[in-house]
Design an enzyme around this catalytic site. Structure first.
Site, mmCIF file in Angstrom:
data_model
loop_
_atom_site.group_PDB
_atom_site.id
_atom_site.type_symbol
_atom_site.label_atom_id
_atom_site.label_comp_id
_atom_site.label_asym_id
_atom_site.label_seq_id
_atom_site.Cartn_x
_atom_site.Cartn_y
_atom_site.Cartn_z
ATOM 1 N N HIS A 82 0.832 -1.200 0.000
ATOM 2 C CA HIS A 82 0.000 0.000 0.000
ATOM 3 C C HIS A 82 0.870 1.255 0.000
ATOM 4 O O HIS A 82 1.831 1.364 0.749
ATOM 5 C CB HIS A 82 -0.889 0.002 1.247
ATOM 6 C CG HIS A 82 -1.810 1.173 1.304
ATOM 7 N ND1 HIS A 82 -2.952 1.247 0.549
ATOM 8 C CD2 HIS A 82 -1.754 2.327 2.010
ATOM 9 C CE1 HIS A 82 -3.567 2.388 0.795
ATOM 10 N NE2 HIS A 82 -2.865 3.069 1.666
ATOM 11 N N LEU A 124 1.848 -2.577 5.801
ATOM 12 C CA LEU A 124 2.803 -2.501 4.691
ATOM 13 C C LEU A 124 2.279 -3.165 3.425
ATOM 14 O O LEU A 124 2.867 -3.024 2.358
ATOM 15 C CB LEU A 124 4.111 -3.207 5.063
ATOM 16 C CG LEU A 124 5.037 -2.507 6.041
ATOM 17 C CD1 LEU A 124 6.196 -3.434 6.408
ATOM 18 C CD2 LEU A 124 5.579 -1.216 5.430
ATOM 19 N N GLU A 125 1.235 -3.949 3.542
ATOM 20 C CA GLU A 125 0.778 -4.725 2.389
ATOM 21 C C GLU A 125 -0.590 -4.229 1.921
ATOM 22 O O GLU A 125 -0.674 -3.203 1.260
ATOM 23 C CB GLU A 125 0.796 -6.220 2.746
ATOM 24 C CG GLU A 125 2.210 -6.671 3.151
ATOM 25 C CD GLU A 125 2.348 -8.154 3.451
ATOM 26 O OE1 GLU A 125 1.645 -8.969 2.843
ATOM 27 O OE2 GLU A 125 3.188 -8.508 4.319
ATOM 28 N N MET A 126 -1.667 -4.863 2.299
ATOM 29 C CA MET A 126 -2.973 -4.437 1.824
ATOM 30 C C MET A 126 -3.565 -3.331 2.714
ATOM 31 O O MET A 126 -4.500 -2.634 2.298
ATOM 32 C CB MET A 126 -3.900 -5.643 1.692
ATOM 33 C CG MET A 126 -3.381 -6.613 0.617
ATOM 34 S SD MET A 126 -4.105 -8.268 0.703
ATOM 35 C CE MET A 126 -5.539 -8.057 -0.360
#
Lengths: 333, 333
Positions: A82, A124-126
């Site tokens: 993200h 840090l991801e979705m």
């Protein structure tokens, strides 16, 4: 004089032990084709695997970093999350992940279902929350119908979501690669070079860690057993899960299935070619400095571990409704 | 007394004019199913459409913003580009784009091939260069074999790349939606509400711009003909291409095919529901303030424009080779 049909049972008698021997005696086992018990759940899981609305931005799905066009990986050292944040570690392939003892490089998830929950709410991801992800799905009647068909309830929660994703992921195996054809008795499936590479692979000790159906995924081992591995990646691997000093810098042995497709290599994604990865691993783990010919042979062997890729029809995702929470791609919106 | 089989030609005689009449007389025309002349080129174009290595990061492909799971769009107001940059304008659907007179909201590309070249080297989008994109493909023998099979050369250039992508995109049509079934004579295909919505759609003047196979895509018109549209989006539309003052704030009429799937709406992606979009357009373009029932009917009609979505098998992309230029996902690498 015997007829041809009279000879066939005799041929079967002589070839059967080859199959039985190889499958029993070789450290690598063939991948079994998947048995789909619940096609509706798999279909729902596939939609969710491709569903960007499980992310805050509405842009990132499981398939973004575990791309089924690319060996179930993103072919980046570490992933893009993200807001273009840099991920902390290389994304492992989703292919054959059901054949590993645990998920993530540090094995912190015991099951695929547990793993699937991680990226959704990892900032840090979705960068979403489980609550919001479920709220999005609940707002879309077509999804509720699908969940009801599979789980007998419209009162869905994150466990339904991750269960369906995990069951879809269990179908992502890659059987019938050339190496498996050889394991099952087809002597023509491998070339002499590939067989020579496999011989070296076993003789120098690679198969001590890379064995089984997944050719890995069964143990944790220190990265750099004989010689130390230098990396800028801060991960301490399994130690971060157990707190046990002996687990420091220990990682799940990655699968070598489809390794030709899942570059770059290692937990830090620092190495781009199989040749270099092989040379480094032989030196780090086994203290060996291999001649180029041996490396080339082993790389040729490893390329025979590329199996049939899952045949996936691009799923159609049901449209959002007026009440569906909207994505937040940019924080200024 | 006539038998049933004797009656059939008579029935055909009476129903044929319905088909001929509707197709000839209605402003909307049915979408023709695609004829694939060169399946190898389409297959190559499909790989390239899903190919993130056409971007600097190795992460963004055509399908990222023209997602074939989501009506060929990204369902975001404006797209996410390289380094999470915010795109300047809403990404139009790729579905049925071959049926438009030109590409982009301002029509600056006359063909799909010309369009396909744009995002690859747009610094806000894929942020690559045509030279580097071609260099990546040239470094992968499996791609060279595919290009040679289609174009009879291994000396590939960006025109080969964009031609293949465009030919794949030409296959992305959505025939046989319920509205097209009705156009072709099936009276049962639409409900009374949907027919009432279509009647209003024509009577108040929507079909003056939204007509033809794509139900749009045939003209440029000012956004806000009767009443002014307020937006923070700086695009001046067609004016930016022609420099002609009369083209200021004029945009290509978007297709209404699959409009249920391609939210949010307008060139600025500011409006999320079809109901709101319909209400606003009636007011802006036609000076009408419509009762809610009319809007609901028109929305019901527009949802019948959702056609059969292309059935796409996820392509397998050939792996990079040691000589393949590496992606640059993060500038600090």
């Amino acid at each position: 004089m015997k007829t041809l049909s009279g000879l066939l049972p005799l041929l079967a008698f002589f070839s059967a032990p080859v199959l039985a021997d190889r499958v029993a005696n070789e450290p690598i086992k063939p991948i079994q084709a998947v048995q789909v018990d619940d096609p509706e759940k798999v279909a729902l899981g596939k939609k969710l695997f491709f569903e960007p609305r499980l992310s805050r931005s509405g842009f990132i799905s499981c398939n973004s970093c575990h791309n089924l066009s690319r060996g179930g990986s993103d072919n980046l050292p570490t992933s893009i999350g993200h807001n273009w944040q840099q991920g902390p570690i290389n994304s492992p392939t989703v292919l054959n992940s059901s054949l590993s003892m645990a998920q993530f490089w540090d094995g912190r998830a015991e099951t695929l279902q547990e793993q699937a929950a991680g990226p959704i709410d990892n900032p840090l991801e979705m960068a979403f929350t489980h609550t919001l992800a479920v709220e999005v799905l609940r707002s879309i009647p077509a999804y509720l119908d699908l969940f009801e068909g599979v789980y007998n309830t419209r009162d869905i929660n994150i466990d339904h979501v991750t269960d369906a994703i995990a069951v879809f992921e269990e179908t992502l195996v890659t059987p019938n690669g050339r190496f498996d054809q050889w394991l099952k008795g087809d002597d023509e499936a491998l070339t002499e070079q590939e067989l020579a590479g496999y011989k070296t692979f076993k003789e120098i000790g690679c198969a001590a860690c890379h064995y089984g159906e997944a050719v890995g995924g069964k143990d944790f081992h220190r990265m750099g057993i004989v010689n130390q591995y230098a990396t800028e990646n801060p991960s301490q691997g399994r130690y971060e899960v157990t707190g046990d000093e002996s687990d420091r810098f220990s990682f799940k042995v990655p699968t070598l299935r489809n390794v030709e497709l899942t570059y770059p290599y290692f937990h830090d994604g620092a190495v781009w070619t199989l040749e270099e990865a092989t040379e480094i691993m032989a030196y780090l783990q086994l203290g060996r400095e291999l001649p180029e010919q041996d490396i080339d042979n082993m790389v040729a062997f490893m390329k025979t571990l590329t199996g049939e890729q899952p045949q996936i029809q691009v799923p159609q995702l049901p449209p959002s409704q007026p009440g569906t929470p909207r994505p937040i791609p940019f924080e200024n919106d």
